[in-house]
Write an enzyme that holds these catalytic residues in place. Structure first.
Site, PDB file in Angstrom:
ATOM      1  N   LYS A 139     -10.131  16.250 -13.709  1.00 55.11           N
ATOM      2  CA  LYS A 139     -11.044  16.571 -12.605  1.00 55.11           C
ATOM      3  C   LYS A 139     -10.366  17.372 -11.497  1.00 55.11           C
ATOM      4  CE  LYS A 139     -13.972  12.572 -13.516  1.00 55.11           C
ATOM      5  NZ  LYS A 139     -13.323  12.277 -14.807  1.00 55.11           N
ATOM      6  N   SER A 197       0.845  -1.196   0.000  1.00 55.01           N
ATOM      7  CA  SER A 197       0.000   0.000   0.000  1.00 55.01           C
ATOM      8  C   SER A 197       0.879   1.246   0.000  1.00 55.01           C
ATOM      9  CB  SER A 197      -0.910   0.011   1.228  1.00 55.01           C
ATOM     10  OG  SER A 197      -1.559   1.262   1.342  1.00 55.01           O
ATOM     11  N   VAL A 252     -10.674   7.536 -19.818  1.00 52.14           N
ATOM     12  CA  VAL A 252      -9.991   6.539 -20.629  1.00 52.14           C
ATOM     13  C   VAL A 252     -10.983   5.443 -21.005  1.00 52.14           C
ATOM     14  CG1 VAL A 252      -8.105   4.897 -20.721  1.00 52.14           C
ATOM     15  CG2 VAL A 252      -7.810   7.036 -19.488  1.00 52.14           C
TER      16      VAL A 252
END
Length: 619
Positions: free
Chosen positions: A417, A349, A455
């Site tokens: 965005k 992570s 995409v």
């Protein structure tokens, strides 16, 4: 055993052809005299009959040798064409010439027309023997396929169309019948291609579909530009026929035009622009021989980065992702396709500081592509703290590790965005861009970001959702009739990301030119039509309203950023925005401590860091 049986069958066929050709030589010799004397057998002088048969064995031997040389016993007559016909004609003429030379050598006078008539008769008899099976087979196939076969209209009467018509007519494995052809070339109108009439231009397609009850339209124009294909599709999609097309001009050049090369018309074809082409071989030298680390390597963008980097001989490719399923898939794909690749796959992570630090310490990457992020807008609106933890803190920890272990170049995947964001996902990505620009000013590492829009085909994309809804019979759900988005395919976006990485000097936000925006409602409507259904009749389009954090349109740049060009006209650079870096880093520290408490007002904290962030509901 099966191979032995097939060998015996092949030998038997050749023996039958040889026996037939022997008979054909004898019959042709006699028929030449019969024709010469106007069909009156009694009028043929006895001397001529004896001479024609006296050395017939020698003629037969020479003829069989000639026929063998011209492959009249080894050709696949099922698919015979002009080449085989020419061979028959030349071989028969040579046989006639051999007979004439024998007659002359032995001073045996014959009518001068005898040799011409013999050659002509022999050509006819050999033609019948080689092509009759094909004709009978074609007739039987037509009768069998008259019912239940797909009726086809072909667009394009060029070389590709010619080859497709021929293959459809000859193939045993294709249950199709070409009914008519259209072509915009006026000179071809009214002419025939393998017995199929060229009926008119593309504008007549809807009319011809009704007239001939067409089931399927095949676009056989492999060299046509994308805009031309889109215009044809705009006509074809109104017919509710199944649409297929030849994928590319190289198929025609290589002689690969065939039914097996046909592909379903994809929504990509309706974007109406040429695919973005980047000569990566000219600029990817900067990854060759280097250790490359890709975060989020199991995702849509990250996995494609891995594919394209693997082609350019890195010293080592380190793939890092938290989700093991897709990571396992790309690992197997890369191992199979690039067996010599030095590949390391790690489950980790980006939110784990120590884990990131250890990975960078052990593998010492030269270049990092940071694609790991939570990207789904509505889901992040419901879990804003997770968006901050993963996108902001995760990026920050990877950036810190890159700075500490002196990575040469760090490329972060951003989004349109992030420009004037109305959702938490976009706002977190804007903070990531700010982290990149801040660290670039204080580090030896070149930190850059690459910003692009939606995409096609990526995880969470509307296209897979629409296709699934169509398969289930609808309805297709669109949030708003006027919502628009920029679209690019995954390979296009990644190739531009890699090229932007080659241009990087540090601190830039690269902006990809996504072409013209596309209305999502039009995308849904076209996909329904391409699936052979009628929008509003067979499958409904339902408008569900804008989801939390969603805008009607996306922007690629903030007003104050401006725009600079690069060598590639599709890649631009937004100038860095001036900001108080010390204050920003202090806010970042506070955000890190605050978000782990799972606050309900995290949007207010993010808005203080991103003044252009205007959430629809702060509560």
């Amino acid at each position: 055993m099966r191979a032995l049986i097939e060998d015996h069958q092949l030998l038997l066929k050749k023996v039958i052809l040889v026996v037939y050709d022997i008979i054909a030589v004898v019959v042709s010799s006699l028929m030449a005299l019969l024709i010469r004397f106007e069909g009156n057998y009694g009028a043929i002088p006895r001397d001529y009959l004896e001479k024609s048969l006296q050395y017939i064995v020698v003629v037969i031997v020479f003829t069989l040798v000639i026929f063998y040389y011209f492959r009249l016993y080894s050709s696949l007559w099922t698919y015979a064409g002009a080449t085989e016909l020419v061979n028959i004609v030349i071989a028969s003429i040579l046989s006639s010439g051999v007979q004439m030379m024998i007659m002359v050598f032995f001073e045996m006078s014959m009518p001068r027309s005898y040799y011409v008539l013999y050659g002509g008769t022999l050509i006819l008899m050999i033609f019948v023997s080689r092509y009759s099976y094909r004709g009978i087979r074609t007739f039987i196939k037509r009768q069998m396929n008259m019912e239940g076969c797909s009726r086809v209209l072909i667009v394009g009467a060029g070389a590709a169309g010619n080859m497709l018509v021929k293959e459809i007519r000859n193939s045993d494995h294709v249950n199709k019948k070409v009914v008519c052809i259209v072509d915009d070339d006026k000179s071809k109108e009214g002419s025939y291609l393998h017995g199929v009439k060229v009926e008119g231009k593309r504008e007549q397609i809807p009319e011809l579909v009704k007239k001939y009850k067409i089931d399927e339209i095949i676009i056989a124009m492999p060299s046509a530009p994308a805009k031309e294909i889109k215009k044809i599709l705009d006509v074809c999609k109104e017919t509710s026929c199944d649409l297929k097309r030849l994928p590319g001009v190289y198929q025609l050049v290589n002689g690969e035009v065939s039914i097996s090369k046909l592909k379903e018309v994809d929504v990509n074809d309706l974007l109406g622009r040429e695919p973005v082409k980047v000569d990566l071989s000219a600029i990817m030298g900067y990854v060759s021989g280097k250790t490359i680390l890709v975060t989020g390597g199991g995702g849509s963008i990250g996995s494609e980065i891995c594919r394209q980097v693997a082609e350019h001989h890195p010293k080592m490719l380190v793939l890092v992702d938290i989700y093991e399923n897709t990571t396992y898939d790309i690992q197997n794909e890369l191992k199979q396709k690039y067996p010599e690749l030095n590949l390391v796959v790690l489950i980790a992570s980006v939110r784990n500081t120590k884990r990131m630090d250890m990975i960078f310490e052990v593998y010492r990457p030269d270049i990092v592509y940071h694609a790991a992020a939570h990207k789904h807008v509505p889901l992040m609106e419901d879990s804003p703290n997770e968006a901050v933890k993963n996108n902001v803190l995760g990026t920050w920890k990877v950036v810190q590790a890159a700075d500490k272990w002196k990575v040469k170049r760090f490329v972060m995947i951003s989004t349109d965005k992030a420009v004037n964001p109305t959702n938490i996902m976009g706002a977190t990505k804007r903070i990531c861009e700010m982290i990149i620009q801040t660290y670039n000013n204080h580090s030896k590492t070149e930190f850059v970001a690459v910003r692009f829009g939606n995409v096609l085909g990526s995880n969470g994309s509307v296209i897979p959702l629409f296709k699934k809804q169509i398969e289930q019979g609808g309805p297709v759900t669109v949030t708003h009739p006027d919502i628009i988005r920029y679209f690019m395919t995954i390979p296009e976006a990644v190739s531009l990301v890699l090229q932007a990485g080659a241009y990087a000097k540090g601190g830039e936000i690269f902006v990809l030119d996504m072409g013209e925006p596309v209305k999502i409602a039009d995308l849904a409507r076209n996909l329904i039509l391409l699936s052979g259904h009628k929008p509003g009749e067979d499958i409904q389009i339902v408008y569900t309203g804008l989801r939390p954090g969603e805008k009607l349109y996306e922007e690629m740049l903030m007003d104050e950023e401006g725009l600079q060009d690069t060598e590639n006209k599709l890649i631009h650079i937004g100038r860095p925005i001036k900001m108080d870096e010390d204050h920003f880093l202090m806010q970042l520290e506070n955000l890190k401590d605050y978000v782990v408490q799972e606050p309900e007002d995290i949007r207010e904290w993010v808005q203080k860091m991103v003044p252009t962030y205007h959430p629809q509901n702060l509560n």
